[in-house]
Design an enzyme around this catalytic site. Sequence first.
Site, mmCIF file in Angstrom:
data_model
loop_
_atom_site.group_PDB
_atom_site.id
_atom_site.type_symbol
_atom_site.label_atom_id
_atom_site.label_comp_id
_atom_site.label_asym_id
_atom_site.label_seq_id
_atom_site.Cartn_x
_atom_site.Cartn_y
_atom_site.Cartn_z
ATOM 1 N N SER A 425 70.483 -4.398 34.771
ATOM 2 C CA SER A 425 69.524 -3.671 33.945
ATOM 3 C C SER A 425 69.290 -2.251 34.476
ATOM 4 O O SER A 425 69.367 -2.017 35.684
ATOM 5 C CB SER A 425 68.195 -4.436 33.939
ATOM 6 O OG SER A 425 67.342 -3.950 32.933
ATOM 7 N N PRO A 426 69.015 -1.293 33.589
ATOM 8 C CA PRO A 426 68.649 0.047 34.064
ATOM 9 C C PRO A 426 67.388 -0.025 34.921
ATOM 10 O O PRO A 426 66.379 -0.595 34.493
ATOM 11 C CB PRO A 426 68.376 0.826 32.774
ATOM 12 C CG PRO A 426 69.064 0.047 31.699
ATOM 13 C CD PRO A 426 69.017 -1.379 32.118
ATOM 14 N N GLN A 503 72.288 4.992 30.126
ATOM 15 C CA GLN A 503 71.092 4.961 29.290
ATOM 16 C C GLN A 503 70.518 6.367 29.232
ATOM 17 O O GLN A 503 70.189 6.952 30.265
ATOM 18 C CB GLN A 503 70.046 4.001 29.857
ATOM 19 C CG GLN A 503 68.842 3.830 28.946
ATOM 20 C CD GLN A 503 67.716 3.027 29.605
ATOM 21 O OE1 GLN A 503 67.068 3.515 30.528
ATOM 22 N NE2 GLN A 503 67.492 1.813 29.112
ATOM 23 N N TYR A 585 58.120 6.188 26.268
ATOM 24 C CA TYR A 585 58.787 7.468 26.434
ATOM 25 C C TYR A 585 58.854 8.181 25.076
ATOM 26 O O TYR A 585 58.311 7.695 24.086
ATOM 27 C CB TYR A 585 60.165 7.271 27.068
ATOM 28 C CG TYR A 585 60.080 6.700 28.475
ATOM 29 C CD1 TYR A 585 59.270 7.289 29.440
ATOM 30 C CD2 TYR A 585 60.805 5.565 28.842
ATOM 31 C CE1 TYR A 585 59.172 6.762 30.717
ATOM 32 C CE2 TYR A 585 60.726 5.041 30.120
ATOM 33 C CZ TYR A 585 59.896 5.641 31.061
ATOM 34 O OH TYR A 585 59.798 5.130 32.317
ATOM 35 N N ARG A 633 67.307 0.398 23.318
ATOM 36 C CA ARG A 633 66.227 -0.367 23.950
ATOM 37 C C ARG A 633 64.929 -0.097 23.212
ATOM 38 O O ARG A 633 64.577 1.059 22.963
ATOM 39 C CB ARG A 633 66.069 -0.005 25.427
ATOM 40 C CG ARG A 633 64.864 -0.688 26.076
ATOM 41 C CD ARG A 633 64.865 -0.649 27.586
ATOM 42 N NE ARG A 633 65.717 -1.685 28.149
ATOM 43 C CZ ARG A 633 65.547 -2.225 29.356
ATOM 44 N NH1 ARG A 633 64.522 -1.832 30.129
ATOM 45 N NH2 ARG A 633 66.363 -3.147 29.807
ATOM 46 N N ARG A 727 65.339 -7.102 38.939
ATOM 47 C CA ARG A 727 64.955 -7.297 40.348
ATOM 48 C C ARG A 727 65.895 -8.222 41.121
ATOM 49 O O ARG A 727 66.210 -7.934 42.287
ATOM 50 C CB ARG A 727 63.515 -7.792 40.422
ATOM 51 C CG ARG A 727 62.494 -6.730 40.038
ATOM 52 C CD ARG A 727 61.073 -7.286 40.027
ATOM 53 N NE ARG A 727 60.089 -6.263 39.747
ATOM 54 C CZ ARG A 727 59.723 -5.883 38.522
ATOM 55 N NH1 ARG A 727 60.302 -6.458 37.467
ATOM 56 N NH2 ARG A 727 58.818 -4.946 38.346
#
Length: 778
Positions: A425-426, A503, A585, A633, A727
């Site tokens: 994952s980013p 991304q 964002y 996303r 993680r």
Amino acid sequence: MRIVCIGGGPAGLYFGLLMKLRNPAHEVSVIERNRPYDTFGWGVVFSDQTLENLRAADGPSAEMILDAFNHWDDIDVHFGGRTIRSSGHGFCGIGRKRLLNILQARCEALGVKLVFETNVTNDDDYDADLIIACDGANSPIRQKYAATYRPDIDTRDCRFVWLGTHKLFDAFTFAFEKTEWGWFQAHAYRFDEDTSTFIVEAPERVWRAAGLDEMSKEDGIAFCERLFAKYLDGHALMSNAAHLRGSAQWIRFPRVVNQEWVHYKPRGKDGTTPVVLMGDAAHTAHFSIGSGTKLALEDAIALADSIDAHPNDLHAALTHYTQTRSVDVLRIQNAARNSTEWFEHVDRYASFEPEQFAYSLLTRSQRISHENLRERDPRYVRSFEQWLAEKAGEQRVLDDAHSIPPMFTPFSVRDVTLKNRVVVSPMAQYSAIDGTVGDYHLTHLGARAMGGAGLVMTEMTCVSPQARITPGCPGMYSAEHLHAWRRIVEFVHLMSDAKIGMQLGHAGAKASTRVAWEGIDQPLPDGNWPIVSASPQQYLTGVSQWSSAATCDELREIEAQFVRATELANEAGFDWLELHCAHGYLLSSFISPLTNHRTDEYGGSLENRLRYPLEVFEAIRHVWPQGKPISVRISAHDWVEGGTTPDDAVEIARAFKAAGADMIDVSSGQVSKAEKPVYGRMFQTPFADRVRNEAGISTIAVGAISEADHVNSIIAAGRADLCAIARPHLANPAWTLTEAAKIGYFDVTWPKQYKAAKGQLERNFERERATQPAGASR
């Protein structure tokens, strides 16, 4: 103690007999509104584990219950003209009347006072040391003290009718029939020597469209007989609810949750009498997981145990009971909610082939995972894995004793094929200098590419200096950035067979902040740059820098920056592109009504709020090679009243699909600090499931996915097509390779430099699996 149980269902009877068994000096009364040895309903279901709990609590009643049980291991799923059978599930069925008769007889033998044909609406009529309110899902006692208990009752969408039949089913049977009005389903199981329960269920809209709301009881039963005739083999359906007329036999399930389970009412001058909720009065769990009676009996066991553990302090005993028992109940209720929602939306999965439809049903509650199923029925899981691998275009053929786990099947989109379903994952690293990535990023991304993932994603890479979250965030807006990223891409391609994606994003109102370890989301102490978003906002009230509303000229400039970054990403050799439209964002700020208050063509309706993100997407899709995929996303849920909802997420996904998106990376939250997310294992996967199977676009699931079992379950059930691991892959760059060894799957490619470690790791895990119960290993 003097104990009064209001309600003579399983909870009241079992608690009464347990208390009398443990201390014959207790004066225990059970008050029931029905006649002696009379009840309504058909059969109830227990798991083998519940039976062990009953044996430990009261052997004699457990043995009588066991003698009356019909046991089976198989589940049959009838769908699309096929029958899929899975075994090893260990269920027992018993008639509800027979169960209550056994408990009533046991109560009488122990000296519990049974009072029948008494409908209690006022507990003040009883002088007792302890009152148990186990008077059902519509509990009058709970309503009386609602201010204390604070009940939350969610009436679910489906209508269902509880019927019986003399057709004897040899497996727990799920049957699905499509009609001109929609889907109906039946849940059927044998519970005694000549009778089976037969529950028919359909969403409210389907039920009404079929005219069942206007049919007599007899006509409604005849409708069900015709609909499910091929499963009944000429046997009739029967109702034992003589007191109900017309469509009243069709009910909607109430999901009952209470904030508190104990009310203390005044007694005498200084004392109190606790009134304790138990069974359906305290909580309900949908019949589709067969846990209602289980919960009631285990409530009784838990309360009796708590009183035993605190013999001289009833208040402490009740505190212990509610604190410990509520955790177990919530876990079951969460599973029941997942199961309920699956049956409410059968049409979501109706396009599945029978093999995957059955698997999705079996794992619907998330209590049963891929490895749980393997332990129960290795033959079924091996056969299903082989089918799924073939559907995925897998060319490898293993021997008859082995199959390819779902997470290690390939996935193709446009001209790109990923070797497996795992995505790194980013994850923001805040380690770039003036937007330029360096040796840290080469090591970070390179190690994870060599660690076995199918796709490695960069952290959000910003399209301009002002688009950065922090001064440490990477960019793609200069020749220096291009060269630095190309070095990393070439390393990934040279040293691994992973694909690498970039991304792209713009931080919007969350820009110009410190790196995480210096204060996440905190504004820079100096050197802040102007920030923009859909509308003026301050992400952290009273702390964050205020953003201004982006002007039309600024929006065109930012769009051009996205296009330039996309062209550079292609020059650098990236295989995949993702557009970041989540987490508050810039592009996300246009989509969410919490952050978009514009009155121009970019504000107002969801269609308008999507306009600018779609313009940016279409612009980058135009310059990005047609053979390479683009994912988007999104935040599927803002977790704030008035924010974006999962319903909106489906519409958002449809809009991006229509614009040419290949996948939706389904995240949630981080749009507002007022959010109240509900965390848990794989907690965001249901959003990916909805988007995939309602919007009809491939999805990436994210959030608390931490082991191979999670990934295998998600992919196999068709809840998502890829799983993004964050993680766990931070903690272990070789997470994918480690998980393969852990589940005993050895047909994976390791970097040639690390092959010596492969065999040792596999042997270590093999020894661990050898100590597990039979059936738990591959």
